[in-house]
Enzyme design. Sequence first.
Site, PDB file in Angstrom:
ATOM      1  N   TYR A  72       0.835  -1.202   0.000  1.00 20.59           N
ATOM      2  CA  TYR A  72       0.000   0.000   0.000  1.00 20.59           C
ATOM      3  C   TYR A  72       0.871   1.254   0.000  1.00 20.59           C
ATOM      4  CZ  TYR A  72      -3.892   3.123   0.908  1.00 20.59           C
ATOM      5  OH  TYR A  72      -4.830   4.118   0.793  1.00 20.59           O
ATOM      6  N   SER A 107      -6.509   1.540  -4.614  1.00 19.25           N
ATOM      7  CA  SER A 107      -6.519   2.932  -4.172  1.00 19.25           C
ATOM      8  C   SER A 107      -5.104   3.513  -4.269  1.00 19.25           C
ATOM      9  CB  SER A 107      -7.084   3.020  -2.753  1.00 19.25           C
ATOM     10  OG  SER A 107      -7.481   4.334  -2.451  1.00 19.25           O
ATOM     11  N   ASP A 142     -17.742   4.927  -7.644  1.00 23.23           N
ATOM     12  CA  ASP A 142     -16.632   5.273  -6.755  1.00 23.23           C
ATOM     13  C   ASP A 142     -16.536   6.791  -6.680  1.00 23.23           C
ATOM     14  OD1 ASP A 142     -14.292   5.635  -5.354  1.00 23.23           O
ATOM     15  OD2 ASP A 142     -13.196   4.058  -6.404  1.00 23.23           O
ATOM     16  N   HIS A 164     -15.902   2.331  -3.954  1.00 22.66           N
ATOM     17  CA  HIS A 164     -14.473   2.189  -3.690  1.00 22.66           C
ATOM     18  C   HIS A 164     -14.124   0.874  -3.003  1.00 22.66           C
ATOM     19  CE1 HIS A 164     -10.513   3.972  -3.722  1.00 22.66           C
ATOM     20  NE2 HIS A 164     -10.350   3.763  -2.434  1.00 22.66           N
TER      21      HIS A 164
END
Length: 708
Positions: free
Chosen positions: A483, A563, A646, A681
């Site tokens: 991430y 993301s 989203d 999302h």
Amino acid sequence: MCLAAAIVCLLLGAEHVRSNEETPMTYPETKKVDLTEEHFGTAIADPYRWLENDLKEDRAVAQWVDAQNTVTSRYTASLPGRDAFRDRLTALFNHEQLTSPLKRGGDYFFTRNTGLDMQPVLVVRDGENGAERTILDPNQWSEDGTKALAVWAPSEDGKLVAYAIQENGSDWRPIRVLDVQSGAVLADEIAWARFTMIAWMADGSGFFYARSPEPDDSGRSDAQVVNHAVYFHRLGTEQSEDRLIHSPAAEHPLLHTVDITADGRFLVIYSTALMGGSALSVVDLSASEWQVRPVIERFDHLSTLVGNVGTKLYVLTADGAEQGKIVTGDLAAQDLVFTDLIEEKPGAYLRLASLVGDKLLLSYMVDARIEVERYELDGKAAGAVNLPEAGSAGTFSGRPGDNEAFFTFTNYATPKTVYRYDVNANEATLWAGPDGLIGADSSPGDIEVEQSFFSARDGTLIPISIIRRAAAKAAAPTMLTAYGGFGIPLLPAYSPQAVAWVQEGGVYAVANIRGGGEYGKAWHEAGKGQAKKTVFDDFIAAAEFLKHEGISSEGGLAIHGESHGGMLVGAVVNQRPDLFDVALPGVGVMDMLRFDRFTAGNLWISEFGSPSAEDSFNYLRSYSPLHNIKTGEDYPAILVTTADTDDRVVPAHSLKYVATLQAAQVGPRPQLLRVERNAGHGDGTPNQKIIDEYADRWSFAAHWTGLW
């Protein structure tokens, strides 16, 4: 293929002619517009800006998306491993999933998904061992499961529940109120709630929440996060009468969340500009006039109210202690001054803390795993809490003076399990959870998890977890993820998707790269703003480690991220297209020059820098996935995923990125787009949609890595 989809393909020139790896793809024709803007002396072309239009409103965008989806669905339907992955994912999802219960009025409130329900339901148990009944079932709210229960909160006496409804994955969530005993939904209705929690007054007369102003005619999905504010709603009144509690002027846009202390006396307000921390304010609800009193006014470090005893506050803070410490201060004093109670612990990052019974329970992150320590209220050490094994423990939910608390535990091989914790005895016992990996041809003993450390470019040691079948040491197709943003850590957690990849014979790897929060503020700062490229370097080093150590097979390295992780995948593919064989960027931030113009994007400036400032603009341009695609180079096989609703990372990021990839002549492997309808999302996505999406993603990756 249905007739309607075929017509769309014909209209837009879509044709799927791929029958083997040597046959080139034919993609939908994509209109280009002559649009160039100058920024700080640099001309920036944006030929696909028309794809920023709302695909639910703009017919041309919707047709283009339909054509892309048709090409992708025909391709994935032809993959030999797709049905196998769908069956395996279905089996792995098919186990009971519960949240930690909240005890209110002597009853226990929690959510449950029996396994393959589209959405979890809200359950109440009458007392410790009483009957259970479902009081809210979102599966009855829509035929396709696209309405979900978002945040919820029972009143102190357990007679009412305020809850938010999430539709199609949107961040906009109306709030309603349920009478627990009768099942009746009250007339109260709150609109435009967004990024909120719900906190009840102790007497049940109403609740606090946060919302944005009503969006204008441009549409909900386009509304930026501005003027977020805290309100109090009194039951039985119209929303127009709600009392504004907190809407401070600030240099940066702010998000506010609310809580109530266990004694009901203080409203707690957290305000964040996503700068790596949050300001903290309180309101004394026992006072005749409600006044917001700042407690911590800085936004650049973590501050969390752990609990209170009367006017004495216990606060977790990173102010003056990057690894976190506990301080105390007394609101009775005219000038609030904090003193250290529990100093920071070398080599451990203090992530969470709770005040339950007469103890402070501190959750430390040590090499991306959780360890829990006990302390007396005077700061004296009182031993450790023995967790079931190495992994992640969630927040201990309990009250001061109450000997009972609950927490969840999970790791890469163990589904989330709920434990009851006896504070006085310092003993955790199983409260609810599945028996291993339900419905699959494996048990926790068949999955091996090994934590290693690799060296980053600058010599920093970074943890990486390797998940594979026990005793399987040969090189195998490997799925790597990370991430690396916003100070968010990746902790050990059970994932049916990861286990499915492993059970099919692959290796799954999780890299705890910088930019996350695994080692505290400094770890985040090392991959933030003008240091963002460190995140990409760390990820590339993780991939090289997997190859050098013989973990990933030759030609068998796939990467995925969502993301911020989707942006990470797009950036590293541009930097090292030779290193990766498959890339799966999901709901990614791909246009780093315009991210601040959509929905919550203006809140990310503190993480990325502002495209409106020359130094930040130049740095963002140097790694923006959309603007650094290397025409003429051979890229890995790429499947980009996003969703039409989203409204956090708008689908335009992915649409423009794929259009640019397909026009760039980046080799013979496919560059495909999958847009989920009536989804957002990630939060609130029905289980079946998740299973279908990952069946497509994993079978695509398996095909191009040789797993299938």
